[in-house]
Design a protein around this motif. Structure first.
Motif, PDB file in Angstrom:
ATOM      1  N   ARG A 330       0.816  -1.229   0.000  1.00  0.00           N
ATOM      2  CA  ARG A 330       0.000   0.000   0.000  1.00  0.00           C
ATOM      3  C   ARG A 330       0.847   1.276   0.000  1.00  0.00           C
ATOM      4  O   ARG A 330       0.337   2.358   0.297  1.00  0.00           O
ATOM      5  CB  ARG A 330      -0.956   0.022   1.203  1.00  0.00           C
ATOM      6  CG  ARG A 330      -2.015  -1.067   1.187  1.00  0.00           C
ATOM      7  CD  ARG A 330      -2.811  -1.103   2.488  1.00  0.00           C
ATOM      8  NE  ARG A 330      -3.333   0.201   2.835  1.00  0.00           N
ATOM      9  CZ  ARG A 330      -3.623   0.589   4.089  1.00  0.00           C
ATOM     10  NH1 ARG A 330      -3.396  -0.227   5.096  1.00  0.00           N
ATOM     11  NH2 ARG A 330      -4.124   1.790   4.321  1.00  0.00           N
ATOM     12  N   TRP A 331       2.124   1.178  -0.390  1.00  0.00           N
ATOM     13  CA  TRP A 331       2.947   2.386  -0.368  1.00  0.00           C
ATOM     14  C   TRP A 331       2.411   3.438  -1.318  1.00  0.00           C
ATOM     15  O   TRP A 331       2.619   4.645  -1.106  1.00  0.00           O
ATOM     16  CB  TRP A 331       4.401   2.061  -0.707  1.00  0.00           C
ATOM     17  CG  TRP A 331       4.665   1.821  -2.165  1.00  0.00           C
ATOM     18  CD1 TRP A 331       4.656   0.630  -2.813  1.00  0.00           C
ATOM     19  CD2 TRP A 331       4.939   2.819  -3.157  1.00  0.00           C
ATOM     20  NE1 TRP A 331       4.917   0.801  -4.146  1.00  0.00           N
ATOM     21  CE2 TRP A 331       5.094   2.143  -4.386  1.00  0.00           C
ATOM     22  CE3 TRP A 331       5.073   4.213  -3.139  1.00  0.00           C
ATOM     23  CZ2 TRP A 331       5.369   2.805  -5.577  1.00  0.00           C
ATOM     24  CZ3 TRP A 331       5.349   4.871  -4.325  1.00  0.00           C
ATOM     25  CH2 TRP A 331       5.496   4.178  -5.517  1.00  0.00           C
ATOM     26  N   ILE A 332       1.701   3.018  -2.362  1.00  0.00           N
ATOM     27  CA  ILE A 332       1.162   3.971  -3.342  1.00  0.00           C
ATOM     28  C   ILE A 332       0.229   4.983  -2.672  1.00  0.00           C
ATOM     29  O   ILE A 332       0.077   6.114  -3.139  1.00  0.00           O
ATOM     30  CB  ILE A 332       0.451   3.210  -4.486  1.00  0.00           C
ATOM     31  CG1 ILE A 332       0.324   4.091  -5.723  1.00  0.00           C
ATOM     32  CG2 ILE A 332      -0.901   2.688  -4.043  1.00  0.00           C
ATOM     33  CD1 ILE A 332       1.601   4.244  -6.478  1.00  0.00           C
ATOM     34  N   GLU A 333      -0.369   4.596  -1.546  1.00  0.00           N
ATOM     35  CA  GLU A 333      -1.267   5.500  -0.823  1.00  0.00           C
ATOM     36  C   GLU A 333      -0.519   6.633  -0.139  1.00  0.00           C
ATOM     37  O   GLU A 333      -1.141   7.587   0.349  1.00  0.00           O
ATOM     38  CB  GLU A 333      -2.081   4.715   0.201  1.00  0.00           C
ATOM     39  CG  GLU A 333      -3.014   3.679  -0.417  1.00  0.00           C
ATOM     40  CD  GLU A 333      -3.735   2.836   0.621  1.00  0.00           C
ATOM     41  OE1 GLU A 333      -4.107   3.397   1.674  1.00  0.00           O
ATOM     42  OE2 GLU A 333      -3.915   1.631   0.379  1.00  0.00           O
ATOM     43  N   LEU A 334       0.804   6.542  -0.100  1.00  0.00           N
ATOM     44  CA  LEU A 334       1.614   7.607   0.490  1.00  0.00           C
ATOM     45  C   LEU A 334       1.833   8.764  -0.474  1.00  0.00           C
ATOM     46  O   LEU A 334       2.174   9.868  -0.054  1.00  0.00           O
ATOM     47  CB  LEU A 334       2.968   7.059   0.928  1.00  0.00           C
ATOM     48  CG  LEU A 334       2.961   6.000   2.024  1.00  0.00           C
ATOM     49  CD1 LEU A 334       4.356   5.408   2.193  1.00  0.00           C
ATOM     50  CD2 LEU A 334       2.488   6.598   3.339  1.00  0.00           C
ATOM     51  N   LEU A 335       1.645   8.532  -1.768  1.00  0.00           N
ATOM     52  CA  LEU A 335       1.979   9.549  -2.767  1.00  0.00           C
ATOM     53  C   LEU A 335       1.264  10.880  -2.571  1.00  0.00           C
ATOM     54  O   LEU A 335       1.865  11.935  -2.797  1.00  0.00           O
ATOM     55  CB  LEU A 335       1.715   8.999  -4.168  1.00  0.00           C
ATOM     56  CG  LEU A 335       2.768   8.007  -4.690  1.00  0.00           C
ATOM     57  CD1 LEU A 335       2.359   7.471  -6.055  1.00  0.00           C
ATOM     58  CD2 LEU A 335       4.145   8.653  -4.763  1.00  0.00           C
ATOM     59  N   PRO A 336      -0.017  10.900  -2.156  1.00  0.00           N
ATOM     60  CA  PRO A 336      -0.646  12.208  -1.948  1.00  0.00           C
ATOM     61  C   PRO A 336       0.029  13.068  -0.880  1.00  0.00           C
ATOM     62  O   PRO A 336      -0.177  14.286  -0.838  1.00  0.00           O
ATOM     63  CB  PRO A 336      -2.079  11.841  -1.535  1.00  0.00           C
ATOM     64  CG  PRO A 336      -2.311  10.490  -2.104  1.00  0.00           C
ATOM     65  CD  PRO A 336      -0.985   9.802  -2.004  1.00  0.00           C
ATOM     66  N   HIS A 337       0.836  12.432  -0.034  1.00  0.00           N
ATOM     67  CA  HIS A 337       1.463  13.157   1.074  1.00  0.00           C
ATOM     68  C   HIS A 337       2.884  13.611   0.758  1.00  0.00           C
ATOM     69  O   HIS A 337       3.450  14.414   1.517  1.00  0.00           O
ATOM     70  CB  HIS A 337       1.484  12.269   2.320  1.00  0.00           C
ATOM     71  CG  HIS A 337       0.134  11.800   2.755  1.00  0.00           C
ATOM     72  ND1 HIS A 337      -0.697  12.564   3.542  1.00  0.00           N
ATOM     73  CD2 HIS A 337      -0.540  10.648   2.472  1.00  0.00           C
ATOM     74  CE1 HIS A 337      -1.821  11.895   3.753  1.00  0.00           C
ATOM     75  NE2 HIS A 337      -1.753  10.739   3.119  1.00  0.00           N
ATOM     76  N   PHE A 338       3.461  13.102  -0.318  1.00  0.00           N
ATOM     77  CA  PHE A 338       4.857  13.386  -0.620  1.00  0.00           C
ATOM     78  C   PHE A 338       5.018  13.817  -2.072  1.00  0.00           C
ATOM     79  O   PHE A 338       4.239  13.422  -2.942  1.00  0.00           O
ATOM     80  CB  PHE A 338       5.720  12.140  -0.364  1.00  0.00           C
ATOM     81  CG  PHE A 338       5.771  11.720   1.075  1.00  0.00           C
ATOM     82  CD1 PHE A 338       6.679  12.294   1.942  1.00  0.00           C
ATOM     83  CD2 PHE A 338       4.895  10.759   1.559  1.00  0.00           C
ATOM     84  CE1 PHE A 338       6.725  11.915   3.282  1.00  0.00           C
ATOM     85  CE2 PHE A 338       4.931  10.370   2.896  1.00  0.00           C
ATOM     86  CZ  PHE A 338       5.847  10.956   3.752  1.00  0.00           C
TER      87      PHE A 338
END
Length: 379
Positions: A330-338
């Motif tokens: 689920r690392w892709i869910e981090l993209l909105p934050h970085f």
């Protein structure tokens, strides 16, 4: 260009300060005109004492404290000044953290939090009345019974025999007496830095969520859960306060509940460390922010340190980049934050190879990010 470097440690390989040093070296290679501002971070677990003492130009004081099995060993507390007052920082991970035990030694029935009580008492003996307590990474599941015993509380079994505060003692406990707690605690500000908000009991509680990683098999988990419920009831009766359901009560094997009982306030560890390190002001003065941790995945979304750093950067209108040892589920869910998420591992590799090459891999990935920033700046 000014770059704030605000990573967590890469557990088991590099401290946060070491991560900052590697990142800074890579920036100098690719962006020699850039300025870096290293802010080694922590979230209440391993590295919290170092992060706060280094940021505040404090000092370390050697003390004797009980280790995870109750045997005395040489430990440290940190001393620093804030607002004209002397503060101490004590860290559970440095006293009875999982890395202090060999894998075959892990069993929360046989570990104790007494060392934290020893460290708090050492700070009180120095005249300090303001303490930051870092929780996280503990090997214990004793509900903070050991800490309370070291601070003067009395516990006994049904025959009146004293219990000193190991995980196995919870099931035997029939009497809890807090009258002997060190009276100096009533004069204290106790600020707890924790990276979890679990309650003490239940499916999301200390034992069922974290017991297995501390060495508890399924039977031991159920035994400790029943024992913890008994302990929680007796502690509530003795104190007149019920904290079992409070957010963070389950931190560090129930240490959160014991600290709440003596008047502590639990805050998100990353926010506490960020405040004491002046992170917000340093980010406002920067152009770009880099952060990182050993492994980033869906769990990072639940308040882990990189997410806090990203939030501070967003509030300041600055892009934040994440460099992690690995990017997991689920690392892709981090993209909105970085502004970008990078992994230092770029090919299939055995765990021992990743650990051995952690510094070299971080340096290469940091150079890669610095080159990208140089390219963007040059357009």
């Amino acid at each position: 260009m000014k770059i704030v470097l605000a990573p967590d440690s890469y557990k088991g390989t590099l401290s946060a300060a070491q991560v900052c040093a590697v990142m800074a070296r890579a920036v100098r290679e690719e962006l020699p005109e850039a300025e870096t501002d290293a802010v080694p971070m922590a979230d209440g677990g391993e590295g919290t004492l170092d992060a706060i003492v280094n940021a505040a130009n404090g000092e370390r004081i050697g003390i004797a404290a009980a280790g995870p099995f109750g045997r005395p060993f040489a430990a440290e507390i940190g001393i620093f000044r804030r607002g004209g007052e002397r503060w101490a920082v004590v860290e559970a991970a440095g006293l009875f953290g999982l890395p202090l035990l060999r894998l075959e030694e892990r069993n929360p029935l046989h570990t104790t939090s007494r060392g934290l009580g020893d460290a708090i008492r050492a700070a009180l003996d120095l005249g300090i009345r303001h303490l930051v307590v870092g929780l996280g990474g503990s090997s214990t599941n004793d509900g903070g019974m050991g800490m309370l015993a070291a601070l003067g509380a009395k516990f006994a079994d049904g025959r009146g025999a004293e219990l000193t505060g190991f995980g196995r003692d919870l099931a035997e406990m029939a009497v809890a007496d807090l009258a002997g707690l060190d009276p100096r605690l009533a004069e204290c500000t106790l600020l707890v830095a924790s990276d979890v908000a679990n309650p003490l009991l239940g499916p999301e509680g200390a034992t069922r969520v974290y017991g297995p990683q501390k060495g508890a098999d399924p039977a031991t988990v159920e035994r400790l859960e029943r024992a913890m419920a008994n302990y929680a009831e007796l502690l509530a009766q003795a104190s007149g306060k019920r904290h079992a359901d409070a957010p963070g009560a389950g931190a560090a094997g129930g240490l959160g509940a014991a600290l709440l009982t003596v008047g502590a306030r639990i805050e998100r560890g990353a926010e506490v460390v960020g405040l004491l390190c002046g992170l917000e002001e340093r980010v406002r003065r920067a152009d770009v922010v880099w952060t990182g941790e050993g492994s980033s995945d869906g769990q990072t979304l639940y308040g882990k340190l990189p997410l806090h750093v990203a939030g501070v950067a967003r509030e300041a209108g600055k892009p934040a980049y994440l460099i992690s040892g690995s990017l997991g589920d689920r690392w892709i869910e981090l993209l909105p934050h970085f502004a970008g998420c990078l992994s230092t591992v770029t090919r299939p590799a055995a765990l021992e190879d990743c650990l051995r090459d952690a510094e070299a891999n971080l340096y290469a990935t940091s150079r890669n990010l610095a080159r990208m920033l140089a390219s963007v700046r040059g357009r």
